[in-house]
Every structure is written in C-alpha cells, then in structure tokens.
Scaffold this active site. Structure first.
Site, PDB file in Angstrom:
ATOM      1  N   ARG A 148       4.794  -3.922  -4.135  1.00 20.25           N
ATOM      2  CA  ARG A 148       3.699  -4.656  -4.765  1.00 20.25           C
ATOM      3  C   ARG A 148       2.955  -3.680  -5.677  1.00 20.25           C
ATOM      4  O   ARG A 148       2.600  -2.600  -5.257  1.00 20.25           O
ATOM      5  CB  ARG A 148       2.781  -5.206  -3.682  1.00 20.25           C
ATOM      6  CG  ARG A 148       1.662  -6.112  -4.177  1.00 20.25           C
ATOM      7  CD  ARG A 148       0.824  -6.597  -3.006  1.00 20.25           C
ATOM      8  NE  ARG A 148      -0.218  -7.529  -3.432  1.00 20.25           N
ATOM      9  CZ  ARG A 148      -1.394  -7.157  -3.914  1.00 20.25           C
ATOM     10  NH1 ARG A 148      -1.670  -5.865  -4.036  1.00 20.25           N
ATOM     11  NH2 ARG A 148      -2.293  -8.052  -4.274  1.00 20.25           N
ATOM     12  N   HIS A 194       3.921   6.539   6.641  1.00 15.70           N
ATOM     13  CA  HIS A 194       3.386   6.315   7.980  1.00 15.70           C
ATOM     14  C   HIS A 194       4.283   5.320   8.719  1.00 15.70           C
ATOM     15  O   HIS A 194       5.364   4.949   8.227  1.00 15.70           O
ATOM     16  CB  HIS A 194       1.945   5.821   7.889  1.00 15.70           C
ATOM     17  CG  HIS A 194       1.046   6.785   7.177  1.00 15.70           C
ATOM     18  ND1 HIS A 194       0.623   7.970   7.744  1.00 15.70           N
ATOM     19  CD2 HIS A 194       0.536   6.770   5.915  1.00 15.70           C
ATOM     20  CE1 HIS A 194      -0.127   8.634   6.880  1.00 15.70           C
ATOM     21  NE2 HIS A 194      -0.190   7.937   5.769  1.00 15.70           N
ATOM     22  N   HIS A 251       5.697   2.220   6.911  1.00 15.94           N
ATOM     23  CA  HIS A 251       6.783   2.478   5.967  1.00 15.94           C
ATOM     24  C   HIS A 251       8.118   2.625   6.696  1.00 15.94           C
ATOM     25  O   HIS A 251       9.161   2.148   6.220  1.00 15.94           O
ATOM     26  CB  HIS A 251       6.491   3.749   5.161  1.00 15.94           C
ATOM     27  CG  HIS A 251       5.227   3.691   4.375  1.00 15.94           C
ATOM     28  ND1 HIS A 251       4.081   4.339   4.781  1.00 15.94           N
ATOM     29  CD2 HIS A 251       4.911   3.057   3.215  1.00 15.94           C
ATOM     30  CE1 HIS A 251       3.123   4.114   3.892  1.00 15.94           C
ATOM     31  NE2 HIS A 251       3.596   3.340   2.947  1.00 15.94           N
ATOM     32  N   THR A 300       8.805   6.670  -3.233  1.00 17.28           N
ATOM     33  CA  THR A 300       7.435   6.921  -2.815  1.00 17.28           C
ATOM     34  C   THR A 300       6.901   8.191  -3.463  1.00 17.28           C
ATOM     35  O   THR A 300       7.668   9.111  -3.763  1.00 17.28           O
ATOM     36  CB  THR A 300       7.310   7.028  -1.279  1.00 17.28           C
ATOM     37  OG1 THR A 300       5.948   7.216  -0.919  1.00 17.28           O
ATOM     38  CG2 THR A 300       8.135   8.190  -0.728  1.00 17.28           C
ATOM     39  N   ARG A 301       5.592   8.207  -3.701  1.00 18.79           N
ATOM     40  CA  ARG A 301       4.901   9.413  -4.151  1.00 18.79           C
ATOM     41  C   ARG A 301       3.733   9.717  -3.213  1.00 18.79           C
ATOM     42  O   ARG A 301       2.891  10.546  -3.514  1.00 18.79           O
ATOM     43  CB  ARG A 301       4.383   9.255  -5.580  1.00 18.79           C
ATOM     44  CG  ARG A 301       3.523   8.052  -5.824  1.00 18.79           C
ATOM     45  CD  ARG A 301       2.889   8.056  -7.209  1.00 18.79           C
ATOM     46  NE  ARG A 301       1.450   8.057  -7.121  1.00 18.79           N
ATOM     47  CZ  ARG A 301       0.708   6.967  -6.975  1.00 18.79           C
ATOM     48  NH1 ARG A 301       1.273   5.775  -6.890  1.00 18.79           N
ATOM     49  NH2 ARG A 301      -0.610   7.058  -6.894  1.00 18.79           N
TER      50      ARG A 301
END
Length: 575
Positions: free
Chosen positions: A293, A204, A207, A199-200
C-alpha cells in the site's frame, strides 16, 4: 524455474567483458575520469550486474525522453525510471566530453575504475518536466525532486558501458548477490516459485507473517530483498536494518526464506517505482512480487497531502502485468489478535474481535522514550538491535546550525550555548565556528564561491560524524546561500544516523547593526574592495526559508536567545 530476465536476456556486463578485463583496466589509467556520486555508483552496479536489464549503459536522449514521457525505452521496452549520468558544463569542457569519447567511471570510495563509458550523446534535460512526469509534481517536499534540484548537474551523457569490476564491499559480503548468482542459488535449491519482498525499513512480526502467508498460499519460497543503497533521508541506516533482517530470518520455517541485499538508489517514485522494483526483481529471478500500500511513497507533499494514492502502485503494476511477467502479490495489512496470539489480514477479522497494532509513529516514540515494545509486535532480537542503534532521544546527538551575517552575534550565541550545554552535561559538545576553523573548514573571505561551498560541505560532513557519535554540535558559519544550507542539512539527515536531529537558527540581526559594531573592519574593507565575498556587501545573504527559530540580538539578549534554543531542544525531547 526462476523468472526470465526483462527483455529476455540478462545483461551481465561483468561476465560479458571478462575476457577484456586486463585491457580495459589498463586503458582506464590513460582516460579522463568521472568520480561517481553515491547514486550513480548504485545505478552503475545494477547496470553492470544485469539488475537493470535490458540496459547496457546510461540512457541516451532518445531513451531518456521516452522513459520520462511514456515509461518505455526508445525501442518500446517497458522501463519507468530514467537512469542517467549527470555532468556539469565545466565537466564537459574539462573532460572534452563529446560523442565517441571514452571516459573511466571511478568508485568515489576508493578511486577504483569500475567501467568505461563510450559517450553516445550529451544533452540538457528539462528537469522540471522530469520531476512532474516521473515523480508527479515539481515539489521539493519530494526527496527525489529535492535531489534533482540540488544535486543533479545540468547535463546528462548517454552511452554504452564496458565493465571492469563491480564495486568492492566490506560489509555483509555473503549477502550481496548479483542476479546471476541469485538465479544460480534458486536453481541449486530447486526453488521454482519465489515471492520477493521489498523493504527499506526494519521488519517486525507482522512482516514475517505477511510473507510466510504469501508464500504458503502460492507454495513458494520467500526472498527478503531489502534496499541498501540510497533510501529516503532519515531512514534507519542499512547496518542496523541488515542486523534486524538477519535476526528475523531465524524466525522463518526452515528452508522457506532467503536474505539478499539490493544496492539500489531509490527514487521514492510511488507507482513508477513499483513497476521498476518488479522489473529488477524479475531480473534477479523472482516470480512473485509483493507490492505494498503506497509502495515507495515519500509521504506528504508541500500541501500536506500524500504524493500518491494508496493503491496507485498496485494499479500501475497490474496495468503492465502482461509485459512484466511477474505475478503481483498485493500487500495485506496484518493485525494482531490477542485472543489467538496470531496475525490475520485486517479485512478477514470478524467484526467485534479485539485487535492490536502499533503504528510506525508509536514505535519511534517507544524507541525514543525507552518504553516497552511488546513481543507480539516484534522479536526480542529485533528490538535489542534497534535500541542499540537508536537510543532514547536524550542520548542522541544533534546539530544546532546558526546562520547569519558576519558579526550578527551568531558566534557569541554559539559560545554561550556551548557553555550552557556543558553545564547540563550528558553529551560532549562540539563548537564549529567559521573564524576558528581556518584553513580546513573556515568560511573565510577572498576565496571563490566554489571553495566556500567546499568548506561548508566539509563542515556538514564533520557535523554529521560528530552528531552520529552522540555529540551536541553547534555550527555557526555565515552560509549565505539556501542551496548550501539545504545540502548541509541533507548530509546530516542522511548520514548522521540517530544523530540526524538538525535545527536551523537564523540570527537575523540587521546589516546596519552588524556593520556599525564591526571592530575588525571587515565591512569597511569590503566596501573599499579589499575583501570580496562578504554577505551584505558584494554577496547576497539569502534568508533561510525554513528556520526552526529566528533571533535578533538587537531585540533579544544573548541569554534570552540561548534559553529559546534550549526550549527548542527540550520540546524535541533532546534534553
């Protein structure tokens, strides 16, 4: 048991060269050196610690060419992203770079020697081909293509690396693991299967639910492995994001999850990047990897279409599954069911059941306006952290960048705008006029183009720092070249945090008017050859190609122009 490294052996150069450390450090003091860029620093760290295994240096021409064309090193090993050390023609001459030359590579933050490269070859890449093959198009709307065009120098040098030391960090030291350290951690805890999450962005509740679900289905643990190197311009700064990750880790079942930081410079290369991310996580010992995605997609191209298809990344990782030897976990879009107070994959929700979602756009709007963010979407600690770092728009800093010919009226407009903003209050207002910043930041005449560019780089840095602190910054240099203006904009977008609000105002007053009303005689001196570097006389002024507002004092009064700038700020909710 953790996954085997890509290529079979973890290329931990720090451990390999430990017995040479003192000698290499002493030798570095005698060698010519290259001060690394931020991206080169990230790449070097992952070469040194084995994160880029099987690489043991920056790519030579044979490896580079094969990676660009075939996603493979010259020996056939799968590797989708070129890892290169770029230098200028003047660097080659100044440092006498040639095969066999040894050069110290230094940290740009503290000048420490981190490694020594033994040059194998020096080559000039086809950067257009690199853009098309690696990123899919030679389109400057892609951040990596824009970087390739504006930041990357014209030559690459390939060669093997000997390690002196890893970069020193003072932030989140306990969360910075090398591949060897993370593998040892997994072994100590007897973690046999690990699901890695890239992740970057802030995380929340959705996730958390996604990663917990993926781990439970595979009877595995979770590694939250966020990127803290270069990401996409405009992304949330890593300090804020790590505080968010630390807050959300407390919400995982006891013993399920672990947080470690990855000093990667992302390229936003979509499908190729997904394969690269899988290789890196494999080197860190991960056995399963979540591919999202439009994984690592940069957004829209110049025609307003997505650079990559939504499932291109998953398809490419699946294509190379046998070579990657890491199990791909397709990202499942999660949605909230208020009737049961839980998240479920959207494709598993029965028809007619009410669901709730908040898009990224809507979240940014709520943060900007101070509107409530419900606890079903995120956790209180996460929202509190985001609000601290990203206050409502009316409290954020911004940069008004006025560019135009000398004596175009930009200085007068800047001063009038400063008065207007001071009258409104709410922020400190900083005015950066070329004629008033001499000698440190002034875009003065009779200096070289390189010196002028350096002055403007400094102006961009100062503007970013002020805007990050919440100030209204009004900068009014001539800034005749588009590439310099783009570099200033990129500096502010990348480093000003919540103050990364940048507006270009082109003061398009005609040269004839500027010259006719030039009481200081700058143009007259330039035409006599007494001054050089005067845009419109012996230097070309390049018209801004993406101005937010174009004004002209021959057809508009200064109050009218100032009012139009105020309306621009109000439209963007900054006043």
């Amino acid at each position: 048991m953790s996954n085997s490294p890509h290529g079979g052996i973890l290329k931990d150069l720090i451990t390999r060269d430990e017995h040479l450390h003192k000698n290499l450090k002493a030798e570095a003091r005698t060698l010519p050196d290259i001060i690394l860029t931020e991206r080169q620093l990230c790449d070097l760290e992952l070469i040194l610690n084995g994160g880029f295994s099987p690489l043991e240096g920056f790519m030579n021409e044979a490896d580079y060419t094969n990676v660009v064309q075939n996603l493979r090193l010259a020996d056939g090993t799968l590797f989708p992203i070129p890892i290169t050390l770029d230098v200028s023609r003047s660097d080659i001459s100044r440092l006498e770079i040639a095969p066999g030359r040894r050069i110290a590579l230094r940290d740009p933050r503290n000048d420490e020697a981190l490694a020594i490269i033994t040059v194998q070859d020096v080559y000039q890449p086809d950067r257009v081909k690199e853009a098309v093959e690696v990123f899919g198009a030679n389109d400057p709307a892609h951040p990596a293509v824009a970087y390739l065009r504006s930041r990357v120098k014209e030559f690459y040098i390939g060669g093997s690396i000997q390690a002196i030391q890893l970069p020193t960090y003072f932030d989140y030291v306990a969360l910075r693991y090398t591949p060897s350290e993370l593998r040892a951690h997994f072994k100590k805890l007897a973690w046999r299967k690990v699901v890695g999450f890239q992740t970057r962005n802030p995380m929340h509740r959705a996730h958390r639910e996604l990663t917990v679900r993926a781990a439970r289905q595979r009877q595995a643990n979770v590694l939250i492995h966020p990127v803290v190197g270069l990401t996409k311009p405009g992304d949330v700064d890593h300090y804020t994001r790590v505080r968010v990750y630390e807050a959300i880790m407390a919400k995982y079942p006891n013993g399920m999850g672990h947080l470690a930081l990855l000093p990667l410079a992302m390229r936003m290369a979509g499908p190729r990047e997904a394969v690269w991310h899988a290789i890196i996580r494999k080197n860190f010992g991960v056995t399963h990897f979540i591919v999202g995605r439009d994984h690592a997609g940069p957004g829209k191209n110049s025609q307003g279409k997505d650079f990559y298809g939504p499932y291109d990344a998953q398809d490419l990782v699946a294509k190379y599954h046998e070579e990657l030897q890491i199990e791909m976990v397709p990202f499942q879009q999660m949605t909230y069911l208020p009737s049961t107070d839980e998240y479920q994959p959207i494709d598993e929700v029965p028809k007619g059941v009410q669901t709730l979602d908040i898009s990224g756009t809507e979240l940014r709007k709520r943060l900007r306006t101070g509107a409530a963010i419900p606890d079903w979407f995120s956790y209180d600690a996460v929202v509190k952290t985001l609000r601290e770092s990203y206050p409502p728009r009316a409290q954020q800093g911004f940069v008004i960048f006025l560019t135009g010919l000398y004596n175009s009226g930009k200085d007068t407009i800047a001063k009038a705008l400063q008065v207007t903003l001071n009258q409104q209050g709410g922020r400190s207002v900083s005015l950066l006029l070329g004629d008033g910043l001499r000698p440190e930041l002034d875009n003065s005449f009779n200096i070289s183009a390189d010196e002028r560019a350096k002055n403007l780089e400094r102006l961009g840095f100062v503007s970013a720092e002020l805007a990050r602190a919440g100030a209204a910054v009004i900068a009014a240099p001539i800034a005749a070249k588009q590439d310099i203006r783009d570099a200033i904009r990129d500096t502010i977008i990348h480093s000003a945090g919540a103050g990364a609000n940048f507006f270009t105002i082109h003061v398009a007053t005609p040269l004839e008017h500027c010259e006719e009303n030039d009481r200081k005689g700058v143009y007259a001196s330039a035409r006599k050859g007494e001054l050089t570097g005067v845009a419109g006389v012996d230097d070309v002024y390049e018209t801004p190609d993406r101005a937010d507002l174009t004004v002209d004092v021959t057809s508009q009064s200064v109050p009218e122009i100032v009012h139009s700038i105020i309306l621009l700020l109000e439209t963007n909710s900054l006043l």
